[in-house]
Design a protein around this motif. Structure first.
Motif, PDB file in Angstrom:
ATOM      1  N   LEU A  14     -20.042   4.268 -27.825  1.00  0.00           N
ATOM      2  CA  LEU A  14     -18.745   3.701 -28.152  1.00  0.00           C
ATOM      3  C   LEU A  14     -18.390   2.610 -27.096  1.00  0.00           C
ATOM      4  CD1 LEU A  14     -16.558   6.722 -29.469  1.00  0.00           C
ATOM      5  CD2 LEU A  14     -17.513   4.854 -30.882  1.00  0.00           C
ATOM      6  N   ALA A  15     -18.399   2.885 -25.793  1.00  0.00           N
ATOM      7  CA  ALA A  15     -18.153   1.891 -24.714  1.00  0.00           C
ATOM      8  C   ALA A  15     -19.032   0.734 -24.645  1.00  0.00           C
ATOM      9  CB  ALA A  15     -18.544   2.709 -23.344  1.00  0.00           C
ATOM     10  N   ASP A  16     -20.085   0.847 -25.159  1.00  0.00           N
ATOM     11  CA  ASP A  16     -21.303  -0.216 -25.167  1.00  0.00           C
ATOM     12  C   ASP A  16     -20.740  -1.155 -26.509  1.00  0.00           C
ATOM     13  OD1 ASP A  16     -23.701  -1.750 -24.647  1.00  0.00           O
ATOM     14  OD2 ASP A  16     -24.198  -1.305 -26.612  1.00  0.00           O
ATOM     15  N   TRP A  17     -20.171  -0.657 -27.410  1.00  0.00           N
ATOM     16  CA  TRP A  17     -19.814  -1.110 -28.641  1.00  0.00           C
ATOM     17  C   TRP A  17     -18.566  -2.073 -28.144  1.00  0.00           C
ATOM     18  CZ3 TRP A  17     -15.284  -0.963 -31.386  1.00  0.00           C
ATOM     19  CH2 TRP A  17     -15.134  -1.792 -32.508  1.00  0.00           C
ATOM     20  N   ALA A  18     -17.572  -1.311 -27.677  1.00  0.00           N
ATOM     21  CA  ALA A  18     -16.542  -1.819 -27.289  1.00  0.00           C
ATOM     22  C   ALA A  18     -16.273  -2.931 -26.388  1.00  0.00           C
ATOM     23  CB  ALA A  18     -15.378  -0.616 -26.777  1.00  0.00           C
ATOM     24  N   ALA A  19     -17.335  -2.766 -25.426  1.00  0.00           N
ATOM     25  CA  ALA A  19     -17.371  -3.909 -24.565  1.00  0.00           C
ATOM     26  C   ALA A  19     -17.930  -5.287 -25.152  1.00  0.00           C
ATOM     27  CB  ALA A  19     -18.482  -3.485 -23.265  1.00  0.00           C
ATOM     28  N   GLY A  20     -18.619  -4.964 -26.134  1.00  0.00           N
ATOM     29  CA  GLY A  20     -19.080  -6.035 -26.843  1.00  0.00           C
ATOM     30  C   GLY A  20     -18.188  -6.889 -27.535  1.00  0.00           C
ATOM     31  N   ARG A  21     -17.258  -6.049 -28.226  1.00  0.00           N
ATOM     32  CA  ARG A  21     -16.317  -6.480 -28.908  1.00  0.00           C
ATOM     33  C   ARG A  21     -15.176  -7.069 -27.907  1.00  0.00           C
ATOM     34  NH1 ARG A  21     -13.064  -9.057 -30.640  1.00  0.00           N
ATOM     35  NH2 ARG A  21     -11.738  -8.707 -32.545  1.00  0.00           N
ATOM     36  N   MET A  22     -14.901  -6.766 -26.890  1.00  0.00           N
ATOM     37  CA  MET A  22     -13.936  -7.403 -25.872  1.00  0.00           C
ATOM     38  C   MET A  22     -14.539  -8.647 -25.272  1.00  0.00           C
ATOM     39  SD  MET A  22     -12.874  -3.583 -23.992  1.00  0.00           S
ATOM     40  CE  MET A  22     -11.975  -4.393 -22.889  1.00  0.00           C
TER      41      MET A  22
END
Length: 261
Positions: A14-22
């Motif tokens: 989830l952290a990896d996905w969120a970082a990409g979104r941010m």
């Protein structure tokens, strides 16, 4: 197998996905409690996705989030604490100092923490019984023994100084110590875990945005205390300090004005 291995794997995913979104600028910026309390659609989108994923994989767990609230599990079952974008004002303004923060705690305290820095490509993590890591490599807090020439991080209470903050800044300056206020509490405190700052003080502890970074710092060897001077990763009230053991007494004295001896 490490306890909570599946939960850690999910948090890292989830952290990896969120970082990409941010890494994309927000398309919508509005306010909540006041004109300085910003929220973006990215905050809400990330929280919705995290809630959906953990509800599917860990249906017995509770989740407390920055945008949609929630309550800790009353029966001692594990509880997630989520800040989808810690440092929303920076994010909305295009300042590259914000983070994704996700922690898990059970009846015995925090068990894992993950903090992602999307603009430096770094993910800080730790699980109970294991080391603190940055992108999978071990990290340790500072071995400094004095504050002269060192950095101590802190953050505003929203957009204002918290009670006692200016006194602390004066005491630190008197020791030739530089203070930095960067705009993301989670990212500031994992900077202590990585040895980039000698210590950090936040005027009020909120597990939503601080539990993950405080836990990572503790696993990195930092001295973690509440305002009463007692060791804790989850104070019930007041603020929190994390610092390298060699300067912890000095940072705590600068914060409280009291001698640690």
């Amino acid at each position: 197998m490490t306890a909570y291995a599946d939960e850690l794997s999910t948090a890292l995913e989830l952290a990896d996905w969120a970082a990409g979104r941010m890494r994309a600028r927000p398309t919508s910026v509005t306010t909540k409690a006041n004109a300085a309390d910003l929220v973006t659609e990215t905050d809400r989108e990330i929280e919705r996705r995290v809630r959906a994923v953990v509800a599917e994989r860990f249906p017995a767990y509770a989740l407390v989030g920055e945008e949609y609230g929630g309550r800790p599990a009353a029966d001692g079952a594990p509880t997630w604490y989520l800040d989808p974008v810690d440092g929303t004002t920076n994010y909305a303004s295009g300042l590259p100092w914000c983070s994704f923060s996700l922690a898990l705690a059970d009846a015995d305290g925090p068990v894992l923490g993950v903090v992602a820095d999307p603009f430096r490509g770094e993910v800080f993590s730790a699980v109970r019984g294991g080391p603190a890591l940055c992108n999978g490599d071990p990290i340790r807090c500072s071995d400094a023994t004095g504050l002269a020439g060192e950095v101590v991080v802190t953050e505003w209470a929203a957009y204002r100084p918290w009670p006692g903050m200016t006194d602390m800044l004066d005491r630190l300056a008197g020791q030739m110590c530089t203070t930095r206020i960067m705009g993301s509490s989670a990212l500031s405190l994992v900077s202590v875990a990585a040895g980039r700052a000698a210590g950090g003080v936040i005027g009020a502890f909120n597990p939503i945005d601080l539990l993950a970074s405080v836990f990572v710092a503790g696993q990195a060897g930092a001295d973690v205390r509440g305002e009463d001077g007692k060791q804790t990763l989850f104070p019930e009230s007041g603020g929190i300090m994390v610092a390298g053991p060699g300067v912890a007494d000095q940072v705590w004295e600068a914060w409280t004005g009291d001698s640690a001896g």
